[in-house]
Write a protein that holds these residues in place. Sequence first.
Motif, PDB file in Angstrom:
ATOM      1  N   ASN A 144      -9.651  30.552  -4.159  1.00  0.00           N
ATOM      2  CA  ASN A 144      -9.202  29.793  -5.327  1.00  0.00           C
ATOM      3  C   ASN A 144      -7.680  29.842  -5.455  1.00  0.00           C
ATOM      4  O   ASN A 144      -7.038  28.828  -5.768  1.00  0.00           O
ATOM      5  CB  ASN A 144      -9.852  30.355  -6.589  1.00  0.00           C
ATOM      6  N   ASP A 153      -3.724  22.536  -9.436  1.00  0.00           N
ATOM      7  CA  ASP A 153      -4.914  22.771 -10.257  1.00  0.00           C
ATOM      8  C   ASP A 153      -5.921  21.629 -10.192  1.00  0.00           C
ATOM      9  O   ASP A 153      -7.120  21.853 -10.028  1.00  0.00           O
ATOM     10  CB  ASP A 153      -4.507  23.008 -11.717  1.00  0.00           C
ATOM     11  N   GLU A 157      -9.708  21.811  -8.698  1.00  0.00           N
ATOM     12  CA  GLU A 157     -10.898  21.664  -9.541  1.00  0.00           C
ATOM     13  C   GLU A 157     -11.818  20.580  -8.995  1.00  0.00           C
ATOM     14  O   GLU A 157     -13.042  20.721  -9.002  1.00  0.00           O
ATOM     15  CB  GLU A 157     -10.487  21.352 -10.982  1.00  0.00           C
TER      16      GLU A 157
END
Length: 334
Positions: A144, A153, A157
């Motif tokens: 991650n 980000d 996602e």
Amino acid sequence: MSIISLTTSLGFAAIEPPQATLPNEQSTIENNKNLIRLSLAKQALAGLKTRPLVGSRYQTELQASANVIDIQPLLNLREQYFAAQIEAQSASTAITLSQKAITRTQELYRNGVNSHRQLQEQQMTHNALQARLAINQYRLQSINNILTVNWGDRLSEWAKANNNVEFQNFINGQQALLLVSLPAGNTLPKGSIHITVDPNSERQNPQTADFVASAPQGSESSQGETYFFKAPRAKLRTGMRLSAWIAKQNKTLTGFNIPTAALVWHAGLATIYVKTAPEYFQRFSLINYYPIDSGYFVAEPLPINTEVVVSGVQILLSHEFRTLIPAEDNDGDD
């Protein structure tokens, strides 16, 4: 017959008309030497065509570069993330079952059915499963972090979601991911949701690209800020370099739209001819002009209520400067 001989045979006269008939607007060349007088009959013979100059507005643009990004590294990280996620879920499920088994073994041990050794073995298995879960949770966090550092980000996602429509469009080839690099010292204008791009630097038929997110990646071609955009895959291929145009939100110019055919080059300058009176044409060298879909937007103080020459421009230019061409260069055609 060449353009040079045609202009000679037409008998153009690059003269200064009587002062009473001169247009009010003055050119940038001294003594009005860029004025050409041509009768209506000779205009028709030369095939001159004009189009009215129509006022227009233009939103200035910032030109940038873009690259079609290879998303395979992102797909690899996505695959690793899902694998670690499955392992972590499997370990978590195994721990739940192991805890139930320990509870049963403890009960049997208290009733003298199982030995203490069996209880210890069950506890060791449980501890191993907890260690396995911790390792996979660490892997998940590590992947991650790599996703976020390299892709930001939003893309991270999208990649981590099982059925994200936006990310599926990248996978199935409907959309291409672009890395847009701004010139150094510039920032993306506020509200820049859509920009235009083209692989051939042609402003006439650009594609629209949509904003995705700010990009943590830099660009080898620019030291400026970088952003992710997405565009229909169509003819775009991974690794392609594109030109990008980004509208500046707070800067609108007034001027005129002219077709591509109206512009010629002279002495390194973009040049047009404007018909300022029925028999008079005036040359203007352009400084502030911008490519648009239909030709060019010209932010110059051109004469109003006049027409721009759209056919025969090169003939006018050749005639005006024919005195600079040696006589032996003429082909002698009538």
